[in-house]
Design an enzyme around this catalytic site. Structure first.
Site, short mmCIF file in Angstrom:
data_model
loop_
_atom_site.label_atom_id
_atom_site.label_comp_id
_atom_site.label_asym_id
_atom_site.label_seq_id
_atom_site.Cartn_x
_atom_site.Cartn_y
_atom_site.Cartn_z
N ASP A 59 4.26 8.20 9.77
CA ASP A 59 3.73 7.14 8.91
C ASP A 59 3.95 7.60 7.47
OD1 ASP A 59 2.20 5.28 7.52
OD2 ASP A 59 0.67 5.18 9.09
N ASP A 70 4.32 0.79 3.12
CA ASP A 70 3.63 1.61 4.12
C ASP A 70 4.27 1.26 5.46
OD1 ASP A 70 1.82 2.87 5.79
OD2 ASP A 70 0.06 1.75 5.08
N HIS A 139 -3.78 -3.89 6.80
CA HIS A 139 -4.54 -4.00 5.54
C HIS A 139 -3.69 -4.63 4.46
CE1 HIS A 139 -2.23 -0.32 4.43
NE2 HIS A 139 -2.36 -0.05 5.71
N HIS A 147 -5.22 0.64 0.65
CA HIS A 147 -6.14 -0.18 1.46
C HIS A 147 -6.97 -1.01 0.48
CE1 HIS A 147 -5.92 2.86 5.03
NE2 HIS A 147 -4.84 2.16 4.89
N GLU A 172 0.00 -3.15 11.12
CA GLU A 172 0.15 -1.96 11.96
C GLU A 172 -0.73 -2.06 13.18
OE1 GLU A 172 -1.42 1.78 10.25
OE2 GLU A 172 -2.13 0.52 8.60
N GLU A 267 4.45 0.15 12.23
CA GLU A 267 3.88 -0.48 11.04
C GLU A 267 4.98 -0.94 10.11
OE1 GLU A 267 1.54 2.19 8.59
OE2 GLU A 267 0.57 0.51 7.58
FE FE Z 1 0.72 3.66 7.35
FE FE Z 2 -1.17 1.41 6.78
#
Ligand code: FE
Ligand code: FE
Length: 286
Positions: A59, A70, A139, A147, A172, A267
């Site tokens: 990630d 992200d 998010h 976030h 995700e 994600e």
């Molecule tokens: Fe992530």
């Molecule tokens: Fe994330």
């Protein structure tokens, strides 16, 4: 694992043309293994070596002017885990398909769960129905705030919030052979400044100096202990802890499902443009 992260991170620094807070790595490289679902990266000196039977969630993210991408995918060498990986890959793709301007978040969550839990995986002769991890979610993302307050559920729920035009969302999902819920676990590596923290009077010069360094290098982007090492900080453990205790920083420890379970994750970051839903992190690999 340290070598893997450092190779990935030096590649990111090059590709994004790292330039202070204007462009760079957006947060620590997550490479959580097996039952650890998120927020694990090795601290300096960690001797963990990736194994054939590991399920690793990579990630990682970059930003330009605080606009964060992200994204995550899962690596497993043992084909036993293929259905577990497929489950979260398809669940995330379903979330992306469902997402859109004026779409209710509860509907995205329900679609994700339905796809995720249609999969099963057989590990050493035991069959598991894949569970959608209910306390990990997508998010929205705002500049320098990974976030940003809205969560995209990964299970059925009653969130009536609607997605809006112009928003960035990380979609995700996590598929698990365990309880389908995570708790804090293991040694902490991830930290982030609280976005809305006001002025706090710090007593010790060391804390003030460390905070100045964090402000300059990371601002409100998440970082890990290795990133502090990278910029030349040493013997910061006490000051780091104190900055957490006074509420300036938040410690983000690893999040794990039940011991012995396996978790997969995919994600992507999307942008809800008025006339198109752009998947910013999509490549031809995942
Ligand atoms: Fe992530
Ligand atoms: Fe994330």
């Amino acid at each position: 694992m340290v070598d893997l992260c450092e190779t990935l991170e030096s590649t990111l620094r090059k590709l994004i043309k790292e330039n202070g807070l204007k462009a760079g790595i957006a947060f620590p490289t997550g490479c959580s293994l097996n039952c650890v679902a998120a927020h694990w990266t090795p601290n300096t000196g960690d001797k963990t070596v990736l194994q054939y039977d590991d399920v690793m969630k990579l990630d990682f993210g970059t930003h330009v002017d605080g606009y964060i991408i992200d994204s995550a995918f899962t690596v497993a060498f043992n084909p036993t885990f293929n259905p577990l990986l497929e489950a979260s890959k398809e669940a995330t793709n379903t979330g992306i398909k469902e997402a859109g301007i004026d779409v209710r978040l509860c509907d995205v969550g329900a679609a994700i769960q339905e796809v995720m839990e249609s999969y099963e995986v057989e590990i050493n002769g035991k069959v598991f129905q894949v569970k959608s991890v209910r306390n990990l979610h997508g998010h929205n993302i705002r500049p320098y705030k990974v976030h940003a307050g809205i969560t995209v559920p990964s299970v059925k729920c009653d969130s009536q919030i609607k997605m809006e035009e112009g928003e960035f969302y990380a979609i995700e999902t996590f598929g698990s052979t365990g309880k389908g819920a995570v708790r804090e676990d293991l040694e902490c590596s991830h930290y982030m400044k609280n976005f809305d923290v006001g002025y706090v009077n710090l007593r010790w010069a060391r804390e003030k100096q460390l905070l100045t360094t964090i402000n300059k290098n990371f601002s409100t982007l998440a970082f890990c202990r290795r990133y502090l090492d990278y910029i030349g900080e040493t013997k910061y453990h006490m000051a780091l802890k104190n900055l957490c205790d006074v509420g300036i920083l938040k410690a983000l420890p690893p999040l794990s499902d039940a011991e012995g379970s396996y978790v997969s994750q995919f994600e992507h970051t999307i942008l809800l443009r008025p006339t198109c839903k752009e998947v910013i992190s999509r490549g031809d690999d995942y």
